[in-house]
Structures are given as C-alpha cells and as structure tokens.
Design an enzyme around this catalytic site. Structure first.
Site, mmCIF file in Angstrom:
data_model
loop_
_atom_site.group_PDB
_atom_site.id
_atom_site.type_symbol
_atom_site.label_atom_id
_atom_site.label_comp_id
_atom_site.label_asym_id
_atom_site.label_seq_id
_atom_site.Cartn_x
_atom_site.Cartn_y
_atom_site.Cartn_z
ATOM 1 N N ASP A 126 -5.065 -9.892 -8.152
ATOM 2 C CA ASP A 126 -5.305 -9.045 -9.317
ATOM 3 C C ASP A 126 -4.062 -8.452 -9.967
ATOM 4 O O ASP A 126 -3.761 -8.704 -11.138
ATOM 5 C CB ASP A 126 -6.307 -7.935 -8.962
ATOM 6 C CG ASP A 126 -5.969 -7.203 -7.661
ATOM 7 O OD1 ASP A 126 -4.941 -7.512 -7.033
ATOM 8 O OD2 ASP A 126 -6.746 -6.303 -7.281
ATOM 9 N N GLU A 146 -11.953 0.631 -10.549
ATOM 10 C CA GLU A 146 -11.556 -0.341 -11.573
ATOM 11 C C GLU A 146 -12.402 -0.294 -12.839
ATOM 12 O O GLU A 146 -11.883 -0.413 -13.956
ATOM 13 C CB GLU A 146 -11.571 -1.756 -10.976
ATOM 14 C CG GLU A 146 -10.421 -2.046 -10.032
ATOM 15 C CD GLU A 146 -10.611 -1.408 -8.660
ATOM 16 O OE1 GLU A 146 -9.607 -1.241 -7.932
ATOM 17 O OE2 GLU A 146 -11.770 -1.067 -8.313
ATOM 18 N N THR A 189 -0.792 0.552 -10.300
ATOM 19 C CA THR A 189 -2.095 0.026 -9.902
ATOM 20 C C THR A 189 -2.872 1.009 -9.044
ATOM 21 O O THR A 189 -4.031 0.749 -8.710
ATOM 22 C CB THR A 189 -1.922 -1.333 -9.186
ATOM 23 O OG1 THR A 189 -3.157 -2.051 -9.224
ATOM 24 C CG2 THR A 189 -1.449 -1.135 -7.751
ATOM 25 N N GLU A 231 0.831 -1.209 0.000
ATOM 26 C CA GLU A 231 0.000 0.000 0.000
ATOM 27 C C GLU A 231 0.864 1.258 0.000
ATOM 28 O O GLU A 231 0.555 2.249 -0.677
ATOM 29 C CB GLU A 231 -0.938 0.009 1.214
ATOM 30 C CG GLU A 231 -1.957 -1.114 1.238
ATOM 31 C CD GLU A 231 -3.065 -0.963 0.209
ATOM 32 O OE1 GLU A 231 -3.053 0.024 -0.554
ATOM 33 O OE2 GLU A 231 -3.943 -1.846 0.159
ATOM 34 N N ARG A 271 0.773 3.826 -3.305
ATOM 35 C CA ARG A 271 0.124 5.114 -3.062
ATOM 36 C C ARG A 271 1.146 6.225 -2.838
ATOM 37 O O ARG A 271 1.121 7.250 -3.520
ATOM 38 C CB ARG A 271 -0.816 5.009 -1.860
ATOM 39 C CG ARG A 271 -1.909 3.969 -2.021
ATOM 40 C CD ARG A 271 -2.939 4.071 -0.918
ATOM 41 N NE ARG A 271 -3.718 2.834 -0.788
ATOM 42 C CZ ARG A 271 -5.003 2.770 -0.478
ATOM 43 N NH1 ARG A 271 -5.681 3.877 -0.257
ATOM 44 N NH2 ARG A 271 -5.621 1.612 -0.365
#
Length: 609
Positions: free
Chosen positions: A341, A509, A596, A198, A202
């Site tokens: 994913d 998404e 992502t 994360e 980010r």
C-alpha cells in the site's frame, strides 16, 4: 497552545463592482427636487469652506442636537465623490441573505458539535490507556492491562501526542510530553528488537510532528509539555539507531528489524523486506535531516526510492516483497493492500513534501506515481455484480495470472491519495478554475470518489455498520456466500465477507479518505458518512471503563470483542474524524502531508516551518 497549531488565514476578496462610484445621473438623487433648479442653486451659492489654523474643517459643524453635518455648498460640493456605500438589498434579498447566513451558522454549529464528540471520544480512549497501560505500547481495554507488541517504546503515547495537540487537549499533551521527556530516551537505549517501518511511522513520525506542532524552531514555542528540542533530540537518538538497518544491508534496501540497545540490524526470518515498509521511511527521514541539518538521514532513505526507480515494473506496479540481499523484487504478488500500500502513497507524498514541481530532481517520483495509477486503473479496477461497485483487486501471480476480487480495508487509503495527487491539496473548484487538472487528474479524482463509496459500503453492509478487515466482491466468474448482516443494504449481494475476515481493528483508512475527499470536493456527504462510522464505533467498540476495543465479527450482534486498542485508533482514526468535522484551515492539505500513520509533516519548500 492554539497559536502553535497550523492554522492559516483565508484571503478575503471583495467584488469591486459592488462599490463603484455613482454615475453622473445618480447625483439627481442627492440634490432632490427640480434637477435644473438644484444644479443652478449649487453652482451660484458661495461656499463657506474654511479650514482654521488648527486644521479644523469648518464645512463640518455640529447642529443644535450636537450632530455633525456637512455645510459645504456650491459647485465643489456638487462634484465631490459619492460615498462608497454597500448596495442596498430588497426585502426579499434581505430575507434570502439572512436565511443563508442562518443556515451556514447552523451547519457550522452542527459539525462543531460532532467534532467535540470526537474529541470526547479521544479523551475517553486516552483515559483507559493512562489508567491501565501507561508506558506500554497498547491497551487491552477488556482485561484492563497493557501489552508491548511494538518494541516497548510506549507507542500509544507518541502516536496520540500530536492528535492531542491538534485537538488542543492540554492535559493530555502535558501527560504524554512529560512521559516522553522522562522515559523514552532510556527505553530507546535499552530495548531490543523493533521493526524499522513500524517504529519509523509511529514513534519517529510522532516525535517529529510533535516537534513541529509544539513550536519547532519558533521563538515562542507552546508552554504545554516539554520544549520542542526534547522531541527533536529524542527523534535524533532513535533515528541514529534505526540507520543501522541501512548501513548493515549490502544493497540500498534496508533490513526489516533493528536491535536498539546495540545498534545492530538483521533481515526478517525469510530474508525479505516488504516493499511498502522499505519505501515508507522517506517523509520522516527527510524532515529530520531538514530540521537537524544532518543530511545522512535523508540520503540513506532516499537511496531506496532511487534504487526502486531502476527496477522492472508491471505498468508501474510492483510485487509486495523485495530482497535486501539482492536489491530485487521477490515473487509476483501485486496488491495495494498489506505490504504494498504505502509504496504508492509515498511516491506522491515525498514529491509533495519536497515542494512538488518546484523540485525537478524528484519529478521521477511523481512520474512513477502517475504510471502506477494508470496501471491500477488498467489492471486492478473492476466493478461488482449486480450493482457495479468499483473496487481494486489483486494479482497474486502477477499480470499473467488470474485476478482476485479481494480488497483489504488497507486499500481504502487509495481514494484519499488519488484525490490528493489530482489537486495537490487544493480544492477541486479552485483547481478547475485555475485550469490545473489534466485528463489523468480528472480520471483519478473520479476513481477516488467511486472507490471511497465502495469503502463506505463495506461498513454499511454489515450488522454493526463497521467494515471487515477484508472484503471480496461478486464478479462475473466469482461468487460465494459471505453475508454482511444488514438486510437493508443494496449491496448485500455485491460484497462477500468470509468468516476469517470479519474482524475490525479500528482502522483509519476509510475515514482518512473521507477527510481528504471532503477537503478537496467540499461535498458534505463525506462528513455524513464519516459521522455514521463514528457512531458505529461509539455504539459497538467503546468500553465503559476506558478505551475502545477491536471486534472479532462485524456481521453478528452483539459483536464479540477482541480486547485490543491499536495505537492508530488515537493516532489516526480519531484524528481524521476530528479533522473531517472541523475547519479546513486546520492542518491544510496544501501545507502539510500526513505520513502513513497520520502524523502531519510540513511541506519543505513552501516555508511552513
């Protein structure tokens, strides 16, 4: 500010056939009257072509009305080249041409207006965060306070920054940049545990994208906010601490958690790392190595994918857990939702980032991606009953176990990835014209278009027009009650929404895939679908005092609100909507890959930075 944004200039191609010289017979129109008489006259009349010592051509003089005329005559004038004039259009053609131009102008104006509304939504979201939660990771817009759920690094500030840059909202760029310059380095040195994945996607990704978009190594960086070097220095400081997750592990698979203040790391309580989390670090670490000149970041991150290449797979598909202690996959659960994913996403995007086919030592990544997509089509793709929606399910117990018709909203990243993998970022029409699409590419592109329709229908089947976190699909051997709420939907009996799965977290998404598919296919329906989704966000999730909130139940009206604005709403959802409604030259897909978390990273081998 706008000069530093990633615009490119389209080449203008002219049809030379429209500007060919006149044929010999066309000269009759120039002479006029009797053709033979005119020809004789021109050949016998002497030329008065005189050029003065001052270089003035006296074949061109001014008449009594002070208008320049050509006085040259004779055979020289007859054989001179005809002027290269554009073709004349008939009145009907002129009306048709004008109508097309007006239609195009109206269409462009329409989407510019919608793009502006997305920009205003971003400003509203930021205003709530700035007023009630500045410096916290996330905003709780109903209770008007901040919360730290991502390690306390001000994640919303960093996640939102490059969105503000792309939208050219200078005030927000200045506010977010100043906060980073003043506070973030201190936070990094003092904070405790953060999740490696994360924090990388980010915070590290956001800093690196801001570095590039603010000018990077350019001699003329943007004048808004701090110098690009501030973002790079802070990113390097953070990455140096995150590296402990790699160095502490006995295998190439990093530990999941890092304690920033003392540069230590440890595995999750169950000892396992998510497959997607371990394999979704490479875009960011590769780019940091490239711009910093220190290869240690790339070397550590790429070891993960090099190691995963050697592990056994099921038609290219992998379980969602992996052990940093043994380096082996754990369990048999195969899915493209949570914890699985972005493994597949980064196989493709890391290859694209490094210049795709230009980098032969990374072709193994594209080969792994291609094999996995064949496995998806063979093992995970099904159609719903009664109306045949194409969806991607799960294999909770591996390939030999039963199939589950469950699809997370997270799986809706896949249509965009499939389309990107098919054309490598160029438009479908260009790829077809240049004979660039293989049979596999066409199959993947077809699947992408089918899947994104399914993702959109999970929005339109509900009362609110917003998708649930998880949907199940009615298939031959599975059906249970799970009402979406929109009686007008054709797919009310195809899509099953269980009570525990009815929440919406403002996820990006589906709009991400709409953005990519619009760029690649140029089909306006993807914009129309995106606009309907944006309107539903505006209607049901907007908080008057500032910000947007997630929902508890998208099938009921009015929906109960959950009091949380995730960082990715500013960093991803609104960014992708803005790009969907904008010009395709803004952050072009053949020159950037989005990590992502939707932070654009320039393609290394194509000279973008």
């Amino acid at each position: 500010m706008s000069k530093s944004l990633p615009y490119s200039v389209k080449d203008v191609h002219y049809d030379n056939a429209k500007f060919r010289q006149r044929s010999f017979s066309k000269h009759r129109e120039i002479i006029g009257g009797n053709y033979a008489f005119g020809l004789a006259y021109l050949m016998l009349t002497p030329s008065r072509h005189v050029v003065s010592s001052h270089g003035v051509d006296h074949t061109r003089i001014k008449d009594k009305n002070n208008v320049t005329v050509d006085t040259s005559t004779g055979i020289r004038r007859f054989f001179r080249r005809a002027p290269r004039l554009p073709p004349r259009l008939s009145p009907d053609e002129m009306r048709t041409s004008n109508k097309s131009t007006l239609q195009l102008d109206a269409e462009a104006s329409k989407w510019m207006g919608k793009q502006q509304q997305v920009r205003e939504a971003f400003i509203h979201a930021w205003s709530g965060y700035k007023t009630y939660a500045m410096g916290f990771d996330e905003l709780m817009p109903l209770s008007k306070r901040g919360t730290d759920g991502l390690g306390g690094l001000g994640a919303t500030v960093v996640d939102a920054l490059d969105t503000a840059m792309i939208m050219d909202i200078r005030e927000i760029v200045s506010e977010a940049g100043s906060w980073i310059e003043t506070h973030l380095a201190e936070r990094i040195s003092q904070k405790g545990q953060v999740n490696l994945f994360e924090t990388t996607i980010r915070v590290l990704g956001g800093l690196l994208s801001a570095y590039h978009l603010s000018g990077g190594t350019s001699v003329a960086p943007t004048s808004v906010g701090p110098k690009p070097s501030v973002y790079l220095k802070t990113a390097t400081m953070l990455a140096d601490r995150l590296l402990s997750a790699f160095s502490s592990s006995p295998t190439p698979i990093p530990f999941s958690d890092v304690t920033l203040r003392d540069n230590t790391s440890h595995p999750a309580p169950d000892g396992l790392s998510s497959t997607s989390e371990a394999s979704t670090l490479q875009l960011e670490f590769n780019y940091l190595s490239d711009v910093s000149g220190d290869q240690k970041y790339s070397l550590e991150a790429m070891k993960v994918l090099e190691h995963m290449k050697t592990l056994p797979k099921v038609e290219g598909l992998v379980p969602i857990y992996i052990s940093p202690q043994t380096g082996e996959f754990s369990g048999q659960n195969i899915r493209l939702g949570s914890r699985g994913d972005s493994y597949y996403e980064y196989l493709l995007k890391v290859w694209l980032q490094q210049g795709a086919h230009q980098s032969s030592n990374l072709t193994y990544l594209y080969n792994m991606y291609e094999e996995a997509m064949k496995g998806v089509r063979h093992l995970l793709v099904r159609k719903s009953v009664p109306n045949g929606l194409v969806f991607v399910g799960e294999l909770p117990y591996g390939a030999s176990g039963s199939f589950s018709p469950k699809m997370d909203h997270l799986v809706c990243f896949l249509p965009g990835t499939l389309a990107l993998g098919a054309t490598k970022g160029m438009t479908k029409s260009k790829a077809m014209k240049d004979n660039m699409l293989s049979f596999e590419d066409l199959e993947n592109l077809r699947l992408a278009e089918d899947l994104v329709k399914t993702c959109v229908e999970t929005y339109f089947v509900t009362s609110t027009g917003l998708a649930p976190e998880i949907a199940y699909f009615h298939v031959e051997d599975y059906f249970e009650e799970g009402y979406g709420g929109n009686n007008g939907s054709k797919f009310l009996n195809d899509i099953i929404i269980k009570p525990a799965d009815r929440h919406n977290l403002l996820r990006p998404e589906t709009v991400e895939s709409l953005f990519v598919l619009y760029r690649i296919t140029e089909d306006p329906k993807y914009r129309e679908w995106g606009w309907q989704i944006f309107e539903a966000f505006e209607k049901y999730t907007k908080v008057d005092s500032g910000g947007y909130t997630s929902l508890d139940d998208v099938t009921s009206l009015p929906p109960h609100k959950r009091d949380k604005m995730e960082t990715f709403f500013l960093g991803e959802t609104l960014k992708y909507l803005y790009l969907l409604f904008g010009d395709s030259n803004l952050v072009p897909l053949d020159k950037f890959v989005f990590n992502t978390e939707a932070h654009p990273i320039p393609v290394i081998a194509r000279g973008v930075y």
